[in-house]
Scaffold this motif. Sequence first.
Motif, PDB file in Angstrom:
ATOM      1  N   PRO A  96       0.814  -1.224   0.000  1.00 30.43           N
ATOM      2  CA  PRO A  96       0.000   0.000   0.000  1.00 30.43           C
ATOM      3  C   PRO A  96       0.852   1.282   0.000  1.00 30.43           C
ATOM      4  N   LYS A  97       1.972   1.240   0.700  1.00 27.66           N
ATOM      5  CA  LYS A  97       2.872   2.402   0.717  1.00 27.66           C
ATOM      6  C   LYS A  97       3.473   2.622  -0.668  1.00 27.66           C
ATOM      7  N   MET A  98       3.870   1.529  -1.318  1.00 27.77           N
ATOM      8  CA  MET A  98       4.470   1.636  -2.657  1.00 27.77           C
ATOM      9  C   MET A  98       3.479   2.145  -3.689  1.00 27.77           C
ATOM     10  N   LYS A  99       2.211   1.852  -3.490  1.00 28.34           N
ATOM     11  CA  LYS A  99       1.199   2.307  -4.450  1.00 28.34           C
ATOM     12  C   LYS A  99       1.013   3.819  -4.412  1.00 28.34           C
ATOM     13  N   LYS A 100       1.531   4.469  -3.402  1.00 27.93           N
ATOM     14  CA  LYS A 100       1.457   5.926  -3.313  1.00 27.93           C
ATOM     15  C   LYS A 100       2.605   6.613  -4.057  1.00 27.93           C
ATOM     16  N   TYR A 101       3.631   5.848  -4.461  1.00 33.64           N
ATOM     17  CA  TYR A 101       4.763   6.439  -5.178  1.00 33.64           C
ATOM     18  C   TYR A 101       4.314   6.932  -6.545  1.00 33.64           C
ATOM     19  N   PRO A 102       4.838   8.064  -6.981  1.00 33.89           N
ATOM     20  CA  PRO A 102       4.479   8.591  -8.302  1.00 33.89           C
ATOM     21  C   PRO A 102       5.336   7.989  -9.426  1.00 33.89           C
ATOM     22  N   PHE A 103       5.953   6.851  -9.176  1.00 36.28           N
ATOM     23  CA  PHE A 103       6.804   6.181 -10.149  1.00 36.28           C
ATOM     24  C   PHE A 103       6.636   4.673  -9.978  1.00 36.28           C
ATOM     25  N   SER A 104       7.061   3.956 -10.996  1.00 36.34           N
ATOM     26  CA  SER A 104       6.939   2.502 -10.986  1.00 36.34           C
ATOM     27  C   SER A 104       8.151   1.870 -10.304  1.00 36.34           C
ATOM     28  N   VAL A 105       7.882   0.844  -9.508  1.00 37.64           N
ATOM     29  CA  VAL A 105       8.941   0.047  -8.871  1.00 37.64           C
ATOM     30  C   VAL A 105       8.713  -1.393  -9.291  1.00 37.64           C
ATOM     31  N   LEU A 106       9.663  -1.942 -10.028  1.00 37.82           N
ATOM     32  CA  LEU A 106       9.574  -3.346 -10.416  1.00 37.82           C
ATOM     33  C   LEU A 106       9.999  -4.173  -9.218  1.00 37.82           C
ATOM     34  N   LEU A 107       9.250  -5.223  -8.935  1.00 43.65           N
ATOM     35  CA  LEU A 107       9.445  -5.969  -7.692  1.00 43.65           C
ATOM     36  C   LEU A 107       9.969  -7.375  -7.928  1.00 43.65           C
ATOM     37  N   ILE A 108      11.043  -7.710  -7.219  1.00 41.57           N
ATOM     38  CA  ILE A 108      11.550  -9.084  -7.190  1.00 41.57           C
ATOM     39  C   ILE A 108      11.051  -9.682  -5.887  1.00 41.57           C
ATOM     40  N   ARG A 109      10.291 -10.764  -6.011  1.00 47.00           N
ATOM     41  CA  ARG A 109       9.684 -11.361  -4.810  1.00 47.00           C
ATOM     42  C   ARG A 109      10.164 -12.784  -4.551  1.00 47.00           C
ATOM     43  N   ASP A 110      11.247 -13.189  -5.245  1.00 48.51           N
ATOM     44  CA  ASP A 110      11.777 -14.544  -5.067  1.00 48.51           C
ATOM     45  C   ASP A 110      13.304 -14.500  -5.149  1.00 48.51           C
ATOM     46  N   ASP A 111      13.927 -15.642  -5.366  1.00 48.99           N
ATOM     47  CA  ASP A 111      15.392 -15.728  -5.407  1.00 48.99           C
ATOM     48  C   ASP A 111      16.015 -15.156  -6.678  1.00 48.99           C
ATOM     49  N   PHE A 112      15.234 -14.679  -7.604  1.00 45.90           N
ATOM     50  CA  PHE A 112      15.741 -14.139  -8.860  1.00 45.90           C
ATOM     51  C   PHE A 112      16.759 -13.017  -8.619  1.00 45.90           C
ATOM     52  N   GLY A 113      16.609 -12.288  -7.545  1.00 52.59           N
ATOM     53  CA  GLY A 113      17.507 -11.175  -7.238  1.00 52.59           C
ATOM     54  C   GLY A 113      18.948 -11.581  -7.012  1.00 52.59           C
ATOM     55  N   LYS A 114      19.182 -12.853  -6.774  1.00 57.44           N
ATOM     56  CA  LYS A 114      20.543 -13.318  -6.489  1.00 57.44           C
ATOM     57  C   LYS A 114      21.473 -13.249  -7.691  1.00 57.44           C
ATOM     58  N   ILE A 115      20.936 -13.108  -8.891  1.00 59.80           N
ATOM     59  CA  ILE A 115      21.813 -13.013 -10.062  1.00 59.80           C
ATOM     60  C   ILE A 115      22.420 -11.615 -10.201  1.00 59.80           C
ATOM     61  N   PHE A 116      21.875 -10.654  -9.473  1.00 62.54           N
ATOM     62  CA  PHE A 116      22.332  -9.282  -9.600  1.00 62.54           C
ATOM     63  C   PHE A 116      23.418  -8.957  -8.576  1.00 62.54           C
ATOM     64  N   ASN A 117      24.288  -8.047  -8.961  1.00 63.21           N
ATOM     65  CA  ASN A 117      25.381  -7.629  -8.094  1.00 63.21           C
ATOM     66  C   ASN A 117      24.822  -6.810  -6.941  1.00 63.21           C
ATOM     67  N   GLN A 118      25.315  -7.107  -5.760  1.00 66.80           N
ATOM     68  CA  GLN A 118      24.870  -6.347  -4.601  1.00 66.80           C
ATOM     69  C   GLN A 118      25.956  -6.317  -3.538  1.00 66.80           C
ATOM     70  N   LYS A 119      25.989  -5.219  -2.831  1.00 67.91           N
ATOM     71  CA  LYS A 119      26.879  -5.069  -1.687  1.00 67.91           C
ATOM     72  C   LYS A 119      26.027  -4.567  -0.533  1.00 67.91           C
ATOM     73  N   GLU A 120      26.373  -5.009   0.645  1.00 71.45           N
ATOM     74  CA  GLU A 120      25.599  -4.642   1.823  1.00 71.45           C
ATOM     75  C   GLU A 120      25.517  -3.123   1.986  1.00 71.45           C
ATOM     76  N   GLU A 121      24.298  -2.654   2.206  1.00 71.34           N
ATOM     77  CA  GLU A 121      23.995  -1.235   2.431  1.00 71.34           C
ATOM     78  C   GLU A 121      24.412  -0.332   1.269  1.00 71.34           C
ATOM     79  N   LYS A 122      24.334  -0.863   0.039  1.00 69.77           N
ATOM     80  CA  LYS A 122      24.651  -0.080  -1.161  1.00 69.77           C
ATOM     81  C   LYS A 122      23.513  -0.198  -2.172  1.00 69.77           C
ATOM     82  N   VAL A 123      23.310   0.860  -2.912  1.00 70.46           N
ATOM     83  CA  VAL A 123      22.398   0.862  -4.063  1.00 70.46           C
ATOM     84  C   VAL A 123      23.227   0.400  -5.254  1.00 70.46           C
ATOM     85  N   THR A 124      22.701  -0.522  -6.037  1.00 69.53           N
ATOM     86  CA  THR A 124      23.400  -0.990  -7.236  1.00 69.53           C
ATOM     87  C   THR A 124      22.833  -0.253  -8.442  1.00 69.53           C
TER      88      THR A 124
END
Length: 148
Positions: A96-124
Amino acid sequence: MKQKFFTILLLTQVLFAELKVGEKFPNVVLNDQFDKKATINTKDKIVIMTFEKSTAHAVTEYLEKKPGKFISKHKVKYIADVSSVPSLLFPVFALPKMKKYPFSVLLIRDDFGKIFNQKEEKVTLYKIVNKKIEEIIFLSPEAFPKFF
């Protein structure tokens, strides 16, 4: 037994390998907060990804302050990995909070996100040209607004 172990290890590395500069950005079809399907296309130049609550808050706070056409003007897609949010809480509190954003947010809701580069407490950030990764940048939530 040894052969089985090494086969499983190899498959795990292939399935959850991080992306590299020069590679093609994967074909992504994700739903946004309004359950509308979206993909990364050849016109997109930047893919912003968040994997933690603190980085997601920093990105959304920044984007909420920008004019309505900011994301499309800069050819940006924003992907948030929300797989760590408990499935019972997500539709009640986060969505419900995300639906108030004036922009689109694509959502990963499973393990698919593991293929992407990530570092703790960083925006990629992926800089892409014709869906090819030109640069991968990791920014702290404080440094993220300075990117644009």
